[in-house]
Design a protein around this motif. Structure first.
Motif, PDB file in Angstrom:
ATOM      1  N   GLU A 351      -4.775   6.435   6.929  1.00 25.13           N
ATOM      2  CA  GLU A 351      -4.209   5.688   5.804  1.00 25.13           C
ATOM      3  C   GLU A 351      -4.522   6.354   4.469  1.00 25.13           C
ATOM      4  O   GLU A 351      -3.629   6.579   3.642  1.00 25.13           O
ATOM      5  N   GLN A 352      -5.810   6.669   4.276  1.00 20.10           N
ATOM      6  CA  GLN A 352      -6.249   7.268   3.017  1.00 20.10           C
ATOM      7  C   GLN A 352      -5.555   8.606   2.772  1.00 20.10           C
ATOM      8  O   GLN A 352      -5.107   8.902   1.674  1.00 20.10           O
ATOM      9  N   LYS A 355      -2.018   8.199   1.711  1.00 17.54           N
ATOM     10  CA  LYS A 355      -1.991   7.759   0.312  1.00 17.54           C
ATOM     11  C   LYS A 355      -2.131   8.956  -0.624  1.00 17.54           C
ATOM     12  O   LYS A 355      -1.367   9.111  -1.578  1.00 17.54           O
ATOM     13  N   VAL A 356      -3.119   9.779  -0.327  1.00 18.19           N
ATOM     14  CA  VAL A 356      -3.366  10.958  -1.174  1.00 18.19           C
ATOM     15  C   VAL A 356      -2.160  11.898  -1.146  1.00 18.19           C
ATOM     16  O   VAL A 356      -1.743  12.416  -2.188  1.00 18.19           O
ATOM     17  N   LEU A 358       0.989  11.204  -0.648  1.00 22.64           N
ATOM     18  CA  LEU A 358       2.107  10.660  -1.415  1.00 22.64           C
ATOM     19  C   LEU A 358       1.825  10.747  -2.914  1.00 22.64           C
ATOM     20  O   LEU A 358       2.714  11.058  -3.709  1.00 22.64           O
ATOM     21  N   ARG A 359       0.559  10.500  -3.275  1.00 27.15           N
ATOM     22  CA  ARG A 359       0.190  10.583  -4.683  1.00 27.15           C
ATOM     23  C   ARG A 359       0.382  12.007  -5.199  1.00 27.15           C
ATOM     24  O   ARG A 359       0.946  12.228  -6.282  1.00 27.15           O
ATOM     25  N   GLU A 413       4.581   1.905  -3.247  1.00 30.48           N
ATOM     26  CA  GLU A 413       3.742   1.163  -2.304  1.00 30.48           C
ATOM     27  C   GLU A 413       4.524   0.821  -1.036  1.00 30.48           C
ATOM     28  O   GLU A 413       4.018   0.962   0.077  1.00 30.48           O
ATOM     29  N   PHE A 416       4.870   3.786   1.193  1.00 29.97           N
ATOM     30  CA  PHE A 416       3.604   4.012   1.896  1.00 29.97           C
ATOM     31  C   PHE A 416       3.480   3.052   3.078  1.00 29.97           C
ATOM     32  O   PHE A 416       3.170   3.475   4.195  1.00 29.97           O
ATOM     33  N   ASN A 417       3.744   1.768   2.820  1.00 30.72           N
ATOM     34  CA  ASN A 417       3.624   0.780   3.894  1.00 30.72           C
ATOM     35  C   ASN A 417       4.554   1.082   5.060  1.00 30.72           C
ATOM     36  O   ASN A 417       4.170   0.986   6.220  1.00 30.72           O
ATOM     37  N   ASN A 420       3.314   4.198   6.902  1.00 32.34           N
ATOM     38  CA  ASN A 420       2.056   3.901   7.565  1.00 32.34           C
ATOM     39  C   ASN A 420       2.280   3.040   8.809  1.00 32.34           C
ATOM     40  O   ASN A 420       1.693   3.272   9.855  1.00 32.34           O
TER      41      ASN A 420
END
Length: 514
Positions: A351-352, A355-356, A358-359, A413, A416-417, A420
Motif C-alpha cells: 500500500e505504502q 502511494k509513493v 503515485l505521488r 485518492e 489509489f483505492n 490498491n
DNA sequence: CGTATATGGCGTACGCCATATACGGTGCCGTACT
C-alpha cells in the motif's frame, strides 16, 4: 470436397485426431472458438487447416520466440512457404522484408508485445484478416494481468484488425480461466470445445518429506526406480544447479540444468541435447518446457509445490506424450510454501509503495516531465521493472498515462483505492491458487480425482491404483514399457556439442542469436 | 523458510563473531550503452 479429403490431399493425414475436426468446423463457420485440448493432441492443425481455406491472413500469437521458431520451421518444412514470423530476433531489414511479403494468404507468427506496435498494426490492418489465433491461451490468464500485460491488449488488436474470428487454444484451463480468456479477448458468442485433461498413463506420486535432506534421499530412490528421460523441476535457479550436481554425484545419469538466467546459446544447447537423448535428466525452473515436443519423457519430478494446479498439470503433462506409462512425482516439505508466496508478494506493491509511486508520478506530471523509459522510470520509483510495467499498463487503461504524457490531475485518492483494491484482489487470487495446489497434495484422496475436480471434471470410474493416494508405489510403474527401453539411447559423443552448437548458430538457417 | 551478503560492535587497528537485511520465478522489447 469434404474435410477428410482436404486432410488427405493437403496435409497428408488419413484421419483427424480427437477434437480436431469439431474445432476446425467451428473455425470454418467463422465462430469464435476456445479449445481446451490435452498436450500432444495436435493443436497446430486446428489453425493450420482452416488458415488454408479461410479468406484472409491468419495471425498466430505465440508466447515464446523459441516456440515460434519451431512452429514456423516445421510448417515451412511441410512445404508451406507462406508462413512468416516477426520478432525481435530479426534485423531491421528482415522485418521490412517480412512486412513487404505478407498478404491475405500469409500465416504470420508474432509475440503479443510486437502487436503493441502501432505502425505494425496499421500495416497488418491494411491486409484482409481472416483468423486470429492465440496459442497457449492460458498465458492470457497466467501472465497477462501482471507479468506480460500486452496479453490483455489483444482484444484491442483484434478490433483494430477488423474483428477476424478468434481461436484460443490451450491444454489447461479451469472454468474460471476459460471465462477469463473469453472475457479478455472479448470473444462474442464463443463455441467452447473442451476435452478431458486426464492423461491416464501418467501415474501421480506425492511424497512429503520432513527435511530437505530427506527430500534428496527420496529423489535418489526415484531416480533408481523411475525411467528416463526425466525433468526435475526446482523452485529457484540456484536449486537447479545444486540439484544437477547432486545427481551427477549419484551417477544417476547425464544431467544438465536450465533456467531463465542463462544465455540463449546455453539454453538452446541444453534443450537440443535433451531432445536428442544426449541427456538423461534436466534440472529446471519453470522456464523449461513450453513447446518442448519430446514424446518419450518418462518422468517429471517436482522438488517443490508449483504455484498452481494448472501449472502443475502443464509441467507434469510433459511426460508421456507418446501415451506410454509415465510418472509424475511431487516431493515437498512444509517449508516449500515460502518461496511461491514470496513470489506473489514481490509481484504486487505494498500500500505504502503504491502511494509513493503515485505521488512521484503526480510530481513528475506537475513539472511537465515527459515519461522516461521503463528502465529509468523503475529506478526513479525504486520498483522492479515488471512492477512498473504492470502499473504503467493500468495507468494507461485509466488514461493517466498516454504516450509520454502524465495526466497528473487524474492521480487521486480514488485512483489509489481502485488500484490498491485490484492488486489486493489479484494477490488473493494467486494465493488461493497456491492453497488449492497445497490441498491437492495434502488430501488423502486420489490425486487424479483431485486434479479432475479442480478442472471441473468427474473422474471416470474404473481407474484403480492410479496414484500414491490410491496405494500405487513407484515400483509398480513402467511394467508396460519393457519392450521399448533398450533401443532408445544413442551413444554420446563427448566432443560433439561444440560442433552442434556451431551448426545451430551459424548455418544453414542463419539464426540471429546474441 | 533457508541462504548469502552487509553491517556493527568489540576494543585496538585487523580480524572475529553476532546480528540485520535482502533475495528467491516466468519473456518480450528500435536499443540503455560502459
Amino acid at each position: 470436397m469434404n474435410l477428410e479429403q482436404i486432410l488427405q490431399e493437403k496435409f497428408g493425414h488419413t484421419e483427424f485426431r480427437t477434437g480436431q475436426k469439431e474445432i476446425i468446423q467451428s473455425v470454418l463457420e467463422k465462430r469464435n472458438v476456445l479449445a481446451v485440448l490435452p498436450t500432444g493432441a495436435g493443436k497446430t492443425l486446428c489453425y493450420h487447416f482452416p488458415s488454408r481455406l479461410i479468406d484472409g491472413m491468419t495471425i498466430v500469437v505465440s508466447p515464446l520466440l523459441s516456440l515460434m521458431e519451431d512452429q514456423v520451421h516445421q510448417l515451412r518444412a511441410k512445404g508451406d512457404k507462406n508462413v512468416l514470423q516477426l520478432n525481435g530476433m530479426l534485423t531491421f531489414e528482415e522485418r521490412k522484408h517480412v512486412l513487404n511479403e505478407i498478404n491475405a494468404d500469409t500465416m504470420l507468427f508474432l509475440s503479443p508485445e510486437m502487436l503493441a506496435n502501432r505502425k505494425l498494426l496499421q500495416r497488418l490492418a491494411s491486409i484482409k484478416n481472416g483468423l486470429f489465433v492465440v496459442d497457449e491461451a492460458h498465458c492470457i490468464s497466467q501472465w497477462g494481468h501482471e507479468f506480460r500485460t500486452d496479453y490483455l491488449r489483444l482484444k484491442e488488436v483484434i478490433k483494430f484488425l477488423g474483428n477476424p474470428s478468434c481461436l484460443a487454444l490451450t491444454a489447461t484451463a479451469t472454468n474460471k480461466v476459460e471465462k477469463d480468456i473469453i472475457g479478455q479477448l472479448e470473444m462474442d458468442d464463443p463455441v467452447i470445445h473442451r476435452y478431458s485433461v486426464n492423461r491416464e498413463h501418467i501415474k501421480f506420486f506425492v511424497h512429503k518429506a520432513e527435511t530437505k535432506q530427506l527430500k534428496l534421499e527420496y529423489l535418489k530412490n526415484c531416480l533408481k526406480t523411475l525411467e528416463k528421460p526425466a525433468i526435475i523441476y526446482a523452485p529457484t535457479r540456484s536449486d537447479t544447479i545444486s540439484l544437477s550436481r547432486y545427481i551427477e554425484s549419484l551417477n544417476a545419469g547425464l544431467t544438465a540444468y536450465y533456467h531463465g538466467g542463462m544465455s540463449k546459446e546455453d539454453r538452446l544447447l541444453v534443450q537440443h541435447q535433451f531432445l536428442n537423448n544426449e541427456l538423461d535428466i534436466i534440472c529446471a525452473t519453470s522456464a523449461f518446457g513450453m513447446g518442448i515436443n519430446k514424446p518419450d519423457i518418462r518422468t517429471v519430478i517436482h522438488m517443490h509445490l508449483p504455484p498452481s494446479a494448472e501449472q502443475f498439470v502443464q509441467e507434469a503433462g510433459r511426460a508421456g506424450r507418446d501415451e506410454a506409462e509415465s510418472a509424475a512425482v511431487i516431493i515437498y516439505t512444509d517449508e516449500d510454501k515460502y518461496i511461491p508466496l514470496s513470489f506473489i508478494d514481490l509481484e504486487f506493491p505494498e500500500e505504502q509503495e503504491l502511494k509513493v509511486w503515485l505521488r512521484t508520478l503526480k510530481q513528475l506530471g506537475q513539472n511537465n516531465v515527459s515519461l522516461p523509459g521503463d528502465g529509468e522510470m523503475s529506478k526513479i520509483l525504486q520498483a522492479e521493472e515488471p512492477q512498473w510495467k504492470m502499473l504503467k499498463f493500468y495507468l494507461e487503461k485509466e488514461n493517466i498515462i498516454s504516450g509520454p504524457v502524465i495526466n497528473e490531475r487524474g492521480i487521486s485518492e480514488q485512483l489509489f483505492n481502485k488500484l490498491n483494491r485490484q492488486f489486493s484482489y489479484r494477490k488473493l487470487e494467486k494465493e488461493r491458487k497456491f492453497e488449492d495446489m497445497e490441498s491437492l497434495v495434502q488430501g488423502k484422496t486420489c490425486i487424479r480425482a483431485g486434479i479432475l475436480r479442480y478442472f471441473d471434471e468427474e473422474k471416470e470410474a474404473g481407474i484403480e491404483k492410479c496414484c500414491s493416494a490410491c496405494g500405487l508405489s513407484i515400483n509398480d510403474v513402467f511394467s508396460g514399457n519393457k519392450n521399448m527401453q533398450e533401443n532408445r539411447r544413442l551413444p554420446i559423443e563427448q566432443n560433439g556439442w561444440k560442433e552442434e552448437l556451431a551448426q545451430m548458430l551459424i548455418g544453414p538457417k542463419r539464426r540471429t542469436i546474441r
